[in-house]
Motif scaffolding. Structure first.
Motif, PDB file in Angstrom:
ATOM      1  N   PHE A 136     -65.558 105.000   6.768  1.00  0.00           N
ATOM      2  CA  PHE A 136     -64.440 104.140   6.380  1.00  0.00           C
ATOM      3  C   PHE A 136     -64.608 102.803   7.089  1.00  0.00           C
ATOM      4  O   PHE A 136     -64.939 102.742   8.273  1.00  0.00           O
ATOM      5  CB  PHE A 136     -63.108 104.764   6.788  1.00  0.00           C
ATOM      6  N   GLY A 137     -64.380 101.721   6.355  1.00  0.00           N
ATOM      7  CA  GLY A 137     -64.504 100.383   6.939  1.00  0.00           C
ATOM      8  C   GLY A 137     -63.237  99.985   7.678  1.00  0.00           C
ATOM      9  O   GLY A 137     -62.609 100.789   8.372  1.00  0.00           O
ATOM     10  N   ASN A 138     -62.847  98.740   7.525  1.00  0.00           N
ATOM     11  CA  ASN A 138     -61.662  98.222   8.210  1.00  0.00           C
ATOM     12  C   ASN A 138     -60.383  98.689   7.527  1.00  0.00           C
ATOM     13  O   ASN A 138     -60.331  98.830   6.301  1.00  0.00           O
ATOM     14  CB  ASN A 138     -61.674  96.698   8.234  1.00  0.00           C
ATOM     15  N   LEU A 139     -59.367  98.892   8.328  1.00  0.00           N
ATOM     16  CA  LEU A 139     -58.008  99.022   7.814  1.00  0.00           C
ATOM     17  C   LEU A 139     -57.352  97.663   8.030  1.00  0.00           C
ATOM     18  O   LEU A 139     -57.076  97.259   9.158  1.00  0.00           O
ATOM     19  CB  LEU A 139     -57.245 100.117   8.553  1.00  0.00           C
ATOM     20  N   ILE A 140     -57.149  96.939   6.948  1.00  0.00           N
ATOM     21  CA  ILE A 140     -56.668  95.555   7.009  1.00  0.00           C
ATOM     22  C   ILE A 140     -55.205  95.510   6.598  1.00  0.00           C
ATOM     23  O   ILE A 140     -54.806  96.118   5.599  1.00  0.00           O
ATOM     24  CB  ILE A 140     -57.503  94.642   6.090  1.00  0.00           C
ATOM     25  N   VAL A 141     -54.416  94.787   7.398  1.00  0.00           N
ATOM     26  CA  VAL A 141     -52.991  94.622   7.096  1.00  0.00           C
ATOM     27  C   VAL A 141     -52.680  93.133   7.028  1.00  0.00           C
ATOM     28  O   VAL A 141     -52.992  92.377   7.951  1.00  0.00           O
ATOM     29  CB  VAL A 141     -52.106  95.283   8.172  1.00  0.00           C
ATOM     30  N   TYR A 142     -52.080  92.701   5.933  1.00  0.00           N
ATOM     31  CA  TYR A 142     -51.592  91.335   5.783  1.00  0.00           C
ATOM     32  C   TYR A 142     -50.076  91.355   5.914  1.00  0.00           C
ATOM     33  O   TYR A 142     -49.396  92.082   5.177  1.00  0.00           O
ATOM     34  CB  TYR A 142     -51.983  90.747   4.429  1.00  0.00           C
ATOM     35  N   ALA A 143     -49.550  90.572   6.854  1.00  0.00           N
ATOM     36  CA  ALA A 143     -48.105  90.525   7.090  1.00  0.00           C
ATOM     37  C   ALA A 143     -47.573  89.144   6.761  1.00  0.00           C
ATOM     38  O   ALA A 143     -48.228  88.130   7.031  1.00  0.00           O
ATOM     39  CB  ALA A 143     -47.798  90.877   8.543  1.00  0.00           C
ATOM     40  N   SER A 144     -46.402  89.105   6.173  1.00  0.00           N
ATOM     41  CA  SER A 144     -45.766  87.817   5.874  1.00  0.00           C
ATOM     42  C   SER A 144     -44.265  87.936   6.096  1.00  0.00           C
ATOM     43  O   SER A 144     -43.686  89.021   6.009  1.00  0.00           O
ATOM     44  CB  SER A 144     -46.059  87.371   4.435  1.00  0.00           C
ATOM     45  N   SER A 145     -43.641  86.789   6.392  1.00  0.00           N
ATOM     46  CA  SER A 145     -42.200  86.736   6.647  1.00  0.00           C
ATOM     47  C   SER A 145     -41.453  86.561   5.330  1.00  0.00           C
ATOM     48  O   SER A 145     -42.072  86.382   4.273  1.00  0.00           O
ATOM     49  CB  SER A 145     -41.894  85.578   7.590  1.00  0.00           C
ATOM     50  N   PRO A 146     -40.128  86.555   5.365  1.00  0.00           N
ATOM     51  CA  PRO A 146     -39.375  86.304   4.121  1.00  0.00           C
ATOM     52  C   PRO A 146     -39.671  84.952   3.491  1.00  0.00           C
ATOM     53  O   PRO A 146     -39.443  84.767   2.286  1.00  0.00           O
ATOM     54  CB  PRO A 146     -37.916  86.407   4.574  1.00  0.00           C
ATOM     55  N   LEU A 147     -40.194  83.970   4.292  1.00  0.00           N
ATOM     56  CA  LEU A 147     -40.526  82.656   3.708  1.00  0.00           C
ATOM     57  C   LEU A 147     -41.732  82.748   2.772  1.00  0.00           C
ATOM     58  O   LEU A 147     -41.853  81.947   1.838  1.00  0.00           O
ATOM     59  CB  LEU A 147     -40.818  81.652   4.826  1.00  0.00           C
ATOM     60  N   ARG A 148     -42.666  83.673   3.064  1.00  0.00           N
ATOM     61  CA  ARG A 148     -43.832  83.917   2.228  1.00  0.00           C
ATOM     62  C   ARG A 148     -44.646  82.650   1.975  1.00  0.00           C
ATOM     63  O   ARG A 148     -45.044  82.355   0.843  1.00  0.00           O
ATOM     64  CB  ARG A 148     -43.422  84.542   0.900  1.00  0.00           C
ATOM     65  N   ILE A 149     -44.881  81.907   3.031  1.00  0.00           N
ATOM     66  CA  ILE A 149     -45.738  80.725   2.909  1.00  0.00           C
ATOM     67  C   ILE A 149     -47.146  81.038   3.407  1.00  0.00           C
ATOM     68  O   ILE A 149     -48.136  80.681   2.774  1.00  0.00           O
ATOM     69  CB  ILE A 149     -45.138  79.532   3.676  1.00  0.00           C
ATOM     70  N   VAL A 150     -47.226  81.718   4.545  1.00  0.00           N
ATOM     71  CA  VAL A 150     -48.532  82.100   5.083  1.00  0.00           C
ATOM     72  C   VAL A 150     -48.542  83.606   5.320  1.00  0.00           C
ATOM     73  O   VAL A 150     -47.496  84.265   5.349  1.00  0.00           O
ATOM     74  CB  VAL A 150     -48.866  81.350   6.390  1.00  0.00           C
ATOM     75  N   LYS A 151     -49.753  84.150   5.497  1.00  0.00           N
ATOM     76  CA  LYS A 151     -49.941  85.570   5.823  1.00  0.00           C
ATOM     77  C   LYS A 151     -50.806  85.664   7.072  1.00  0.00           C
ATOM     78  O   LYS A 151     -51.727  84.875   7.257  1.00  0.00           O
ATOM     79  CB  LYS A 151     -50.629  86.314   4.672  1.00  0.00           C
ATOM     80  N   ARG A 152     -50.512  86.640   7.906  1.00  0.00           N
ATOM     81  CA  ARG A 152     -51.331  86.908   9.084  1.00  0.00           C
ATOM     82  C   ARG A 152     -52.102  88.209   8.865  1.00  0.00           C
ATOM     83  O   ARG A 152     -51.531  89.223   8.469  1.00  0.00           O
ATOM     84  CB  ARG A 152     -50.466  87.017  10.335  1.00  0.00           C
ATOM     85  N   ARG A 153     -53.381  88.149   9.146  1.00  0.00           N
ATOM     86  CA  ARG A 153     -54.227  89.327   8.934  1.00  0.00           C
ATOM     87  C   ARG A 153     -54.438  90.077  10.250  1.00  0.00           C
ATOM     88  O   ARG A 153     -54.715  89.478  11.288  1.00  0.00           O
ATOM     89  CB  ARG A 153     -55.584  88.910   8.365  1.00  0.00           C
ATOM     90  N   PHE A 154     -54.328  91.396  10.169  1.00  0.00           N
ATOM     91  CA  PHE A 154     -54.627  92.284  11.289  1.00  0.00           C
ATOM     92  C   PHE A 154     -55.726  93.259  10.855  1.00  0.00           C
ATOM     93  O   PHE A 154     -55.724  93.735   9.714  1.00  0.00           O
ATOM     94  CB  PHE A 154     -53.378  93.084  11.705  1.00  0.00           C
ATOM     95  N   ILE A 155     -56.647  93.569  11.735  1.00  0.00           N
ATOM     96  CA  ILE A 155     -57.750  94.491  11.434  1.00  0.00           C
ATOM     97  C   ILE A 155     -57.731  95.636  12.442  1.00  0.00           C
ATOM     98  O   ILE A 155     -57.674  95.419  13.651  1.00  0.00           O
ATOM     99  CB  ILE A 155     -59.115  93.767  11.470  1.00  0.00           C
ATOM    100  N   PHE A 156     -57.801  96.859  11.924  1.00  0.00           N
ATOM    101  CA  PHE A 156     -57.783  98.055  12.767  1.00  0.00           C
ATOM    102  C   PHE A 156     -58.910  99.007  12.361  1.00  0.00           C
ATOM    103  O   PHE A 156     -59.369  98.999  11.222  1.00  0.00           O
ATOM    104  CB  PHE A 156     -56.435  98.793  12.644  1.00  0.00           C
TER     105      PHE A 156
END
Length: 442
Positions: A136-156
Motif C-alpha cells: 500500500f502506498g501513501n494514505l493521503i488526506v486533503y483538509a479544507s475549512s468552510p471557506l474552501r479556498i485552499v486545501k492542506r495535504r497530509f501524508i501517512f
C-alpha cells in the motif's frame, strides 16, 4: 518548502477566480463595475490569507490505515481508515488510499465532514487473487475549512507491505463449523462409519463383556488364564496433499488460478485433518519436486504448511509424474492417503500418466482430484441458432463428456476420484476424506 508541498487550491477557489475575471472584463464596458472588481480581489485575498492561517495553525488531522497482518487470497478482506480532526471548526476531508498495484485501481477516494474533535472510521474491502507481497502506498488526506479556498495535504503510512497468504478466512470458516458441529451448512456430509480401522494396544485379561473374537489363544495358554487383545481406533494416519504446479494448473477461473484453488483447499483440509488427529504432509511438484513437507501432527505443523503454500507457484513445464512416483515409493513407506490435485483436459493426457497413478494406488489410497471446465457450461446451456453455435456447443459437450470418461477410467482401475467445480473444491475434498475415513479404506 513543507508549506508549498502541502498547499493546494480548492476547486471552489477557481470559481472565485472566474468571477473576478468576468468582473474585470465587464469593467471595460461598464466602468462602474471596476471598483467592485477590486473590492472582490481584496476580499478574496483576505479570505485566502485567513484560510491559510486556519489550516496551518495547529496539528490539523491524523489518519491511519488498519490492515490485517496477512491478507487472505480470494476472499474479501476488510481495510479500515481511521481519521480525526484537531481543528476547532467544521473540516472537509478527502482521503486517497494508494492501493497495491495488483488491484489496478487508481481512483480510490472517500470524502467526509468532521466537526471539532470528531473521529471516524471508513471500511472498505479488497479481494486479492494472487499470493505475494502487496504494498500500500501513501494514505493521503486533503483538509479544507468552510471557506474552501485552499486545501492542506497530509501524508501517512508510506509503503505499508502486507503479504497475501492462502485463504486463511476459508480455513477459519471450516474450523469454526467443525467445532460447532455444523459442517452440513456448507454442504459437508455426515457419513456413517461402516468399517473399523484399529491398531493393537495391549493384551489384557478377559472380563465379562469383552468380544470373544479378540481372544489371544497363545497368551491364554502361557498365562493359563483367558487373555484378549485390546484394540483402539487407529489415529495419526499419514495424509499427503500433492499439488501439481505444472502448466495445467495455470488455467484461471473467476480470476483465480486452479493452483490457488488447490492451495486454498489444501490449507483448509490440512487444518481439519490435524483436528482429527491425523498426520498431514505436503508435496508440490512439476518438472522437479518443488516442496516436500513430511507428514506430522505437531501443533506448529499447520504454520509450516501455510508458509510452504505461500511460496508455491506455477510454471509452464510439464509435470513429471514418474519422478513423483519414484519419490513417494522411496520416502513414503507407510500406507497413506494421497490427495493429488491436478487437471486432465484430454484422455490422452490421463493415459500417459495412468501407469504412475496405478503404481501409487497399489501401495496407498490415491484420490485424484481434477476440475470441471465451468466455462463450458454456458456454451452447453445456450440454444444453438446457427452452424457456428452448433459446432461450439458440440465441442463443449465433447470436452464435458471426456471429463466424465476420465473419471470412469480411473474408477475402473480402483482409483478414488473427485471431479469438481473449482469453487466447490474444498467442500468436495473434505467430503471425500470423511468418506474414506468412515469406510475404513486407509
Amino acid at each position: 518548502m513543507s508549506f508549498l508541498k502541502s498547499f493546494y487550491f480548492h476547486n471552489v477557489f477557481f470559481r472565485y477566480i472566474a468571477l473576478l475575471s468576468a468582473s474585470f472584463i465587464l469593467s471595460y464596458w461598464i466602468p462602474a463595475i471596476y471598483p467592485i472588481a477590486w473590492l472582490l480581489i481584496t476580499v478574496l485575498g483576505g479570505a485566502f490569507l485567513f484560510d491559510c492561517y486556519l489550516l496551518y495553525n495547529g496539528k490539523g488531522v491524523l489518519a491511519n490505515r488498519q490492515a490485517p497482518q496477512k491478507l487472505s487470497n480470494s476472499d474479501f478482506n476488510a481495510i479500515y481508515l481511521h481519521y480525526e480532526t484537531f481543528y476547532g471548526f467544521k473540516t472537509y476531508v478527502t482521503l486517497i488510499d494508494e492501493l497495491p498495484v495488483q488491484f489496478q485501481k487508481r481512483d480510490f477516494t472517500h470524502s467526509s465532514t468532521l466537526v471539532k474533535g470528531q473521529k471516524k472510521t471508513f471500511e472498505y474491502t479488497v479481494r486479492p487473487t494472487e499470493r505475494g507481497e502487496y504494498v500500500f502506498g501513501n494514505l493521503i488526506v486533503y483538509a479544507s475549512s468552510p471557506l474552501r479556498i485552499v486545501k492542506r495535504r497530509f501524508i501517512f503510512q508510506k509503503n505499508q507491505m502486507v503479504p497475501v497468504y492462502p485463504s486463511i478466512v476459508q480455513m477459519q470458516q471450516y474450523d469454526f463449523l467443525a467445532i460447532s458441529n455444523k459442517l452440513s451448512h456448507l454442504g459437508l456430509k455426515k457419513i456413517r462409519r461402516i468399517g473399523h480401522t484399529q491398531e493393537f494396544e495391549q493384551i489384557k485379561e478377559y472380563v465379562p463383556g469383552d468380544d470373544f473374537r479378540t481372544i489371544n489363544w497363545k497368551a491364554t495358554a502361557k498365562q493359563q488364564a483367558l487373555m484378549v487383545n485390546q484394540y483402539q481406533d487407529e489415529r495419526s494416519q499419514p495424509i499427503y496433499s500433492i499439488i501439481d504446479s505444472g502448466r495445467v494448473m495455470k488455467m484461471p477461473f473467476n480470476g483465480l488460478k486452479l493452483l490457488d484453488y488447490a492451495i486454498n483447499a489444501t490449507l483448509a483440509f490440512s487444518n481439519v485433518a490435524l483436528k482429527r488427529n491425523d498426520k498431514t504432509g505436503l508435496i508440490a511438484f512439476s518438472k522437479h519436486l518443488e516442496t516436500v513437507v513430511p507428514a506430522a501432527q505437531k501443533i506448529t505443523h499447520l504454520n509450516t504448511i501455510l508458509e510452504k503454500l505461500y511460496n508455491i507457484d506455477t510454471n509452464f513445464s510439464d509435470s513429471d509424474f514418474g519422478m513423483l512416483y519414484a519419490h513417494i515409493k522411496r520416502k513414503v513407506t507407510h500406507r497413506s492417503l494421497l490427495l493429488l490435485y491436478t487437471n486432465f483436459e484430454h484422455m490422452s493426457a490421463l493415459k500417459r500418466q495412468l501407469p504412475f497413478l496405478l503404481g501409487l494406488a497399489k501401495q496407498h489410497v490415491l484420490v485424484v482430484i481434477f476440475f470441471e471446465n465451468t466455462e463450458l457450461e454456458q456454451l452447453i446451456a445456450e440454444d444453438a441458432e446457427n452452424m457456428q453455435a452448433i459446432y461450439h456447443k458440440t465441442i463443449a459437450e465433447k470436452f464435458d463428456l471426456e471429463k466424465r470418461l476420465m473419471q470412469k477410467e480411473l474408477q475402473k482401475h480402483g482409483i478414488q476420484t473427485v471431479l469438481t467445480k473449482p469453487e466447490a473444491l474444498t467442500i468436495n475434498t473434505i467430503n471425500k476424506y470423511l468418506e474414506i475415513k468412515a469406510r475404513g479404506l486407509l
